[in-house]
Scaffold this motif. Structure first.
Motif, PDB file in Angstrom:
ATOM      1  N   SER A   1      -1.523   2.849   7.223  1.00  0.00           N
ATOM      2  CA  SER A   1      -1.086   1.464   7.017  1.00  0.00           C
ATOM      3  C   SER A   1      -1.854   0.774   5.891  1.00  0.00           C
ATOM      4  CB  SER A   1      -1.275   0.675   8.317  1.00  0.00           C
ATOM      5  OG  SER A   1      -2.649   0.346   8.465  1.00  0.00           O
ATOM      6  N   PRO A   2      -1.345  -0.340   5.419  1.00  0.00           N
ATOM      7  CA  PRO A   2      -2.056  -1.101   4.393  1.00  0.00           C
ATOM      8  C   PRO A   2      -3.434  -1.571   4.875  1.00  0.00           C
ATOM      9  CG  PRO A   2       0.204  -1.879   4.607  1.00  0.00           C
ATOM     10  CD  PRO A   2      -0.025  -0.923   5.735  1.00  0.00           C
TER      11      PRO A   2
ATOM     12  N   ASN B   1      -4.297   6.338  -6.421  1.00  0.00           N
ATOM     13  CA  ASN B   1      -3.900   5.627  -5.199  1.00  0.00           C
ATOM     14  C   ASN B   1      -3.291   6.548  -4.148  1.00  0.00           C
ATOM     15  OD1 ASN B   1      -3.723   3.291  -3.632  1.00  0.00           O
ATOM     16  ND2 ASN B   1      -1.607   2.926  -4.262  1.00  0.00           N
TER      17      ASN B   1
ATOM     18  N   LYS C   1       8.888   2.779   4.575  1.00  0.00           N
ATOM     19  CA  LYS C   1       8.089   3.945   4.169  1.00  0.00           C
ATOM     20  C   LYS C   1       8.760   5.215   4.687  1.00  0.00           C
ATOM     21  CE  LYS C   1       4.608   1.559   2.445  1.00  0.00           C
ATOM     22  NZ  LYS C   1       4.487   1.437   0.991  1.00  0.00           N
TER      23      LYS C   1
ATOM     24  N   SER D   1      -0.206   8.370   1.139  1.00  0.00           N
ATOM     25  CA  SER D   1      -1.261   8.581   2.126  1.00  0.00           C
ATOM     26  C   SER D   1      -1.065   9.940   2.799  1.00  0.00           C
ATOM     27  CB  SER D   1      -1.204   7.458   3.180  1.00  0.00           C
ATOM     28  OG  SER D   1      -2.091   7.734   4.237  1.00  0.00           O
TER      29      SER D   1
ATOM     30  N   SER E   1      -6.155   0.456   3.363  1.00  0.00           N
ATOM     31  CA  SER E   1      -5.902   0.697   1.933  1.00  0.00           C
ATOM     32  C   SER E   1      -7.141   1.091   1.135  1.00  0.00           C
ATOM     33  CB  SER E   1      -5.263  -0.536   1.299  1.00  0.00           C
ATOM     34  OG  SER E   1      -6.189  -1.605   1.355  1.00  0.00           O
TER      35      SER E   1
END
Ligand SMILES: NC(=O)c1ccc[n+]([C@@H]2O[C@H](COP(=O)([O-])OP(=O)(O)OC[C@H]3O[C@@H](n4cnc5c(N)ncnc54)[C@H](O)[C@@H]3O)[C@@H](O)[C@H]2O)c1
Length: 266
Positions: free
Chosen positions: A245-246, A183, A7, A141, A249
């Motif tokens: 972080s995921p 998203n 990332k 994000s 999500s």
């Protein structure tokens, strides 16, 4: 594999070795992210030391001088990051100023302009600059560093700071709603009493106002925190790394206090 491996993150105001921005950059790097450290040109040496520290964690790091009051500098920075990495997954708007007197009648136009320009408009401009890339790559994000003072009014905080942090939270929620379907998550972290240069200035002001020592001002503040102490910047870094972080999500539009249970007042 680390949760943020491959990332690319940008953290604003991340020069100061003991500031919240640096702690965020370190936590993101520990989770595997490549990190772009930005700060004012005058913090160039600090940014270089940040790059050395982050590279030592095994990620790619880069420093770009950006005054968030200058939209052209923001756009140039984002373009440089895209040219280098081809993507931007995480933006942390941490750059902030705490200026002005808690006495409302003493606040100057300069106090208001600086607070709103850095704490709100600079944040908005950076979001605007990265969102097209996040849309094109299918998500991202954004994490805005607001404050407990963005959730309620706390004694001894200048009104221009409180107003700017409320605005930062309003911006966060609006972007969360606008871009949820693409998203792009947008969340705010609201630190309470974190031991940094900015915090020291607040304590010095309180001490001078009440004719007490800085140590006594610190003790008074700690007594207002259910957990009983002011924390190191790394606790904010942990919250940011989680939101990026995921594991987070399905979280967008949240305003997460990191404050040891301290109340935001009214
Ligand atoms: N320390 C606390 O207790 C506390 C509490 C709540 C919120 N916050 C917020 O956390 C963030 C970080 O604060 P900190 O305590 O680490 O303070 P700090 O003063 O150590 O860090 C602020 C950083 O922002 C940078 N900055 C200021 N103006 C800028 C500009 N125009 N362009 C680019 N960078 C600029 C500074 O150079 C510095 O690196 C701020 O947004 C602050 O409002 C701090």
């Amino acid at each position: 594999m680390k949760p943020l491996a491959h990332k690319v993150a940008i953290v604003t105001g991340a020069g100061h070795a003991k500031g919240i921005g640096r702690a965020i950059a370190v936590k993101l790097a520990e989770q595997g992210a490549n990190v772009v450290v930005t700060d004012l040109q005058q913090a160039a040496a600090d940014m270089d030391s940040a790059v050395t520290q982050l590279s030592g964690l095994g990620v790619d790091a880069m420093a770009v001088a950006v005054d968030v009051m200058d939209k052209t500098q923001i756009e140039n920075c984002v373009q440089r990051v895209l040219d280098h990495y081809g993507r931007i997954d995480i933006l942390v708007n941490n750059a902030g100023v705490g200026v002005g007197s808690p006495d409302f009648t003493e606040l100057t136009d300069q106090d208001w302009n600086l607070s709103l320009q850095v704490n709100v408009k600079g944040m908005a401009d950076f979001c605007q600059a990265v969102i097209p890339a996040m849309q094109a790559q299918g998500g991202g994000s954004i994490i805005n560093i607001a404050s407990l003072a963005g959730l309620g009014a706390i004694e001894a905080i200048p009104a221009c700071y409180t107003a700017s942090k409320f605005a930062a939270i309003g911006l966060t929620k609006q972007l969360a709603v606008n871009y949820a379907k693409q998203n792009i998550r947008c969340n705010a972290v609201c630190p309470g009493s974190i031991v940094t240069q900015m915090h020291k200035q607040t304590l010095e002001f309180i001490a001078a106002e009440h004719g007490i020592s800085v140590e006594e001002a610190q003790q008074h503040e700690d007594a207002s925190i259910p957990m009983g102490y002011s924390a190191e910047p790394s606790v904010v870094g942990d919250a940011v790394a989680y939101l990026a972080s995921p594991a987070a999500s399905y979280m967008t539009g949240v305003t997460m206090p990191v404050a040891g249970g301290m109340s935001p007042g009214i």
